[in-house]
Design an enzyme around this catalytic site. Structure first.
Site, mmCIF file in Angstrom:
data_model
loop_
_atom_site.group_PDB
_atom_site.id
_atom_site.type_symbol
_atom_site.label_atom_id
_atom_site.label_comp_id
_atom_site.label_asym_id
_atom_site.label_seq_id
_atom_site.Cartn_x
_atom_site.Cartn_y
_atom_site.Cartn_z
ATOM 1 N N SER A 7 59.783 69.112 2.961
ATOM 2 C CA SER A 7 61.195 68.705 1.805
ATOM 3 C C SER A 7 62.385 68.146 2.570
ATOM 4 O O SER A 7 62.180 67.326 3.507
ATOM 5 C CB SER A 7 61.717 69.525 0.983
ATOM 6 O OG SER A 7 61.732 69.834 0.128
ATOM 7 N N ASP A 61 64.089 68.850 12.708
ATOM 8 C CA ASP A 61 63.793 67.727 12.759
ATOM 9 C C ASP A 61 63.668 66.910 11.428
ATOM 10 O O ASP A 61 63.280 67.233 10.524
ATOM 11 C CB ASP A 61 62.351 66.985 13.280
ATOM 12 C CG ASP A 61 62.062 68.033 15.020
ATOM 13 O OD1 ASP A 61 63.308 68.170 15.343
ATOM 14 O OD2 ASP A 61 60.811 67.756 15.417
ATOM 15 N N HIS A 101 65.075 75.956 11.458
ATOM 16 C CA HIS A 101 65.796 77.142 12.837
ATOM 17 C C HIS A 101 67.409 77.081 12.421
ATOM 18 O O HIS A 101 68.073 76.263 11.315
ATOM 19 C CB HIS A 101 64.723 76.840 13.806
ATOM 20 C CG HIS A 101 64.136 76.450 15.024
ATOM 21 N ND1 HIS A 101 63.755 76.884 16.054
ATOM 22 C CD2 HIS A 101 63.076 75.596 13.931
ATOM 23 C CE1 HIS A 101 62.572 76.905 16.083
ATOM 24 N NE2 HIS A 101 62.384 76.243 14.858
#
Length: 280
Positions: free
Chosen positions: A247, A88, A144
């Site tokens: 980050s 995201d 991911h």
């Protein structure tokens, strides 16, 4: 140099990050609840999609920050030829690696060799693609796999801990090639692929699913770990790693294997699992 950029240079990065780590792992409920309440309110965190939506159930701020999502909150793009978004966040930049350089912001760029830690590691990505995704404090903080890959090697590159917020990205030259980072090399069906986990100010660690905590410990030299022959394969859309505070993750692809999803551009908000690129 702007005042904001000057302050970015002047801050005691490691001291502040060490303090943030101590607070993030504190199990004192007065500390954890205050941090969770403050971040939830300030950044409008959506806990409805969390596997555990009760903020009082997290023993530490770090447990809250690295929370899992409920099943089905994110799904992989239905096209089996799509590489999926690794996290995201927001696209900081994406494009082609031209003359070995990666665009950071107006007037700012760095080389793939600087980012990865060596000229040899960068060679497979000459004229390839890069995508830089910024995770803000409100986002889901697990990273991911864009595509199924077998882990070949990780490279821990020591460096600074500048903020990776928009002001710093615009003001600090070669920021992503200067901050501490973990470079993860994978072998895939289309060739090599790299995911780079970039540390930042107040980031109290990076953890991988195969090795646990990788950053810190803070080092003063490049450290390589060879995973060839260990059979560590991660499927497309599977969790790879997590940031213990917000980050940036940078994905590099070799030339000629894929094209970016046409709707993506700088500043595009993105979600884990949506199409990043499609194999040719």
């Amino acid at each position: 140099m702007s005042l904001t950029t000057a302050l970015t240079y002047a801050l005691p990065h490691r001291l502040l990050s060490s303090m943030a780590r101590s607070l993030a792992y504190s199990d004192d409920p007065r500390v954890s609840r205050w941090l969770i309440d403050t971040v939830t309110r300030k950044f409008n965190v959506n806990l409805d999609e969390a596997a555990n939506p009760d903020p009082r159930s997290y023993a530490t701020f770090n447990q809250f920050f690295t929370r899992a999502l409920k099943p089905g909150a994110r799904v992989a793009d239905a096209d089996p030829r799509s590489l999926v978004m690794p996290a995201d966040g927001r696209i900081s930049q994406l494009g082609r690696i031209e003359a070995g350089r990666i665009f950071q912001a107006k007037g700012q760029s760095f080389t793939a060799a600087e980012l990865l830690g060596s000229d040899e590691d960068a060679k497979p990505y000459n004229d390839g693609l890069y995508a830089t995704v910024y995770l803000s404090p409100r986002d889901y903080h697990r990273v991911h796999m864009p595509w199924t890959g077998t882990l070949r090697e990780t490279v821990h590159v020591p460096g600074r801990l500048f903020s990776v917020g928009p002001a710093a990205v615009n003001g600090v030259p070669r920021l992503f090639a200067r901050n501490e980072r973990l470079v993860c090399h994978f072998d895939t069906s289309f060739g090599p692929m790299v995911s780079v986990m970039v540390g930042a100010l107040l980031v109290s660690g990076v953890e991988t699913v195969w090795s646990g905590e990788e950053i810190p410990a803070y080092g003063d030299r490049i450290t390589r770990k060879d995973y060839r022959g260990q059979g560590i394969q991660l499927e497309r859309f599977a969790e790879m790693a997590r940031f213990n505070y917000g980050s940036t993750v940078i994905v590099l692809l070799p030339p000629g294997v894929a094209e970016f999803a046409p709707q993506l551009g700088a500043e595009s908000p993105v979600q884990l699992g949506q199409a990043l690129a499609k194999l040719r």
